[in-house]
Design an enzyme around this catalytic site. Structure first.
Site, PDB file in Angstrom:
ATOM      1  N   GLY A 171       0.793  -1.079   0.058  1.00 16.39           N
ATOM      2  CA  GLY A 171       0.074   0.146  -0.042  1.00 16.39           C
ATOM      3  C   GLY A 171       0.860   1.115   0.025  1.00 16.39           C
ATOM      4  N   GLY A 172       1.933   1.261  -0.854  1.00 12.90           N
ATOM      5  CA  GLY A 172       2.935   2.187  -0.814  1.00 12.90           C
ATOM      6  C   GLY A 172       2.625   3.273  -1.715  1.00 12.90           C
TER       7      GLY A 172
ATOM      8  N   GLY B 172      -0.442   8.246   0.945  1.00  9.08           N
ATOM      9  CA  GLY B 172      -0.570   8.123   2.413  1.00  9.08           C
ATOM     10  C   GLY B 172       0.625   8.066   3.021  1.00  9.08           C
ATOM     11  CB  ILE B 173       0.751   6.092   6.398  1.00 14.02           C
ATOM     12  CG1 ILE B 173      -0.145   7.286   7.203  1.00 14.02           C
ATOM     13  CG2 ILE B 173       1.815   5.562   7.281  1.00 14.02           C
ATOM     14  CD1 ILE B 173      -0.897   6.470   8.243  1.00 14.02           C
ATOM     15  N   GLY B 174       1.922   4.933   3.507  1.00 13.27           N
ATOM     16  CA  GLY B 174       2.844   4.023   2.981  1.00 13.27           C
ATOM     17  C   GLY B 174       3.625   4.793   2.001  1.00 13.27           C
TER      18      GLY B 174
ATOM     19  CE1 TYR C  80      -9.063   0.590   9.665  1.00 14.00           C
ATOM     20  CE2 TYR C  80      -9.478   1.949  11.624  1.00 14.00           C
ATOM     21  CZ  TYR C  80      -8.653   1.460  10.714  1.00 14.00           C
ATOM     22  OH  TYR C  80      -7.602   2.390  10.459  1.00 14.00           O
TER      23      TYR C  80
END
Length: 249
Positions: free
Chosen positions: A13-14, A17-19, A150
């Site tokens: 998931g890069g 966002g954070i990734g 979640y």
């Protein structure tokens, strides 16, 4: 010498966002970075930002067969991994009485099953001393309405870090969790709610943060790098919460 010079790092998931922030931080520290995601266009853009050595691979984080295929691709490239940031995940919020089986399955397929079997598939590709960092959430610790599915999926990752650390310790592999509070990422536009509800929800959450703001992807990335680096070699099976004090004060 940079902390990740001559090392290879995988960020699932890069592409945003954070990734993406973590991938950029790893690259800045000298790492060869591999990122995965489902959006081909976003992967192409993000891969270009990470430099010529980066590898961007389309991959479905919910599918164990894709996990095996990713590991096989890395083997074909002759890559051994020194760190893995298991970041790919989804967030869908709904009131308890409105949750259906489809929402449950989608959330757990990506956030739990996908993470579990991705790590399993990557075991032969991990160097001794490798670090695995899971992306959790403070929702595993706070009773936020609408977050039941979640939150349960993220609580499973906190548990997984402990059990996998015990199992993988003989291999010299550490597993830890970074658990963000509210962070300004594209994920907030993918919660499955309408724009008006989203705006109200964001304002309510912001008011719950003692620092009075959302975190940034870069702030989370710095903690990911710390957990992935040799400097944190004595941190095993642990969770670091990065939430502006939301769950602590």
């Amino acid at each position: 010498m940079k902390r990740f010079e001559n090392k290879t790092v995988l960020v699932t998931g890069g592409s945003s966002g954070i990734g993406l922030a973590a991938a950029q931080a790893f690259a800045a520290e000298g790492a060869r970075v591999v990122i995965t995601g489902r959006d081909a266009a976003a992967l192409e853009t993000s891969g270009a930002q990470l430099g010529a050595q980066a590898l961007a691979l389309r991959n479905d984080a919910s599918d164990p067969r894709a996990a095996v295929a990713l590991a096989a691709t890395l083997a074909e490239q002759g890559m051994q991994l020194d760190a893995v940031f298991v970041n790919a995940g989804i967030a869908r919020f709904a009131a308890f009485e409105q949750v259906g089986e489809a929402l449950w399955d989608q959330t757990f397929d990506v956030n739990v099953k996908g993470a579990y079997f991705q790590i399993q598939a990557l075991l032969p590709r991990l160097n001794p001393g490798a670090s695995i960092v899971l992306n959790g959430s403070i929702n595993a610790h706070v009773g936020m309405p609408g977050s039941s599915v979640y939150a349960a999926s993220k609580a499973a990752l906190v548990s997984l870090a402990r059990t996998l650390s015990a199992e993988l310790l003989p291999r010299g592999v550490r597993v830890n969790v970074v658990s963000p509070g509210p962070v300004s990422t594209p994920l907030h536009g993918k919660l499955g709610v309408d724009a008006a509800t989203l705006e109200t929800t964001v304002a309510q959450i912001r008011d719950m943060v003692p620092l009075g703001r959302f975190g940034t992807p870069e702030e989370l990335a710095s903690t990911v790098l710390h957990l992935a680096a040799p400097e944190s070699a004595f941190i095993v099976g642990s969770e670091i919460i990065v939430d502006g004090g939301m769950s602590q004060l």
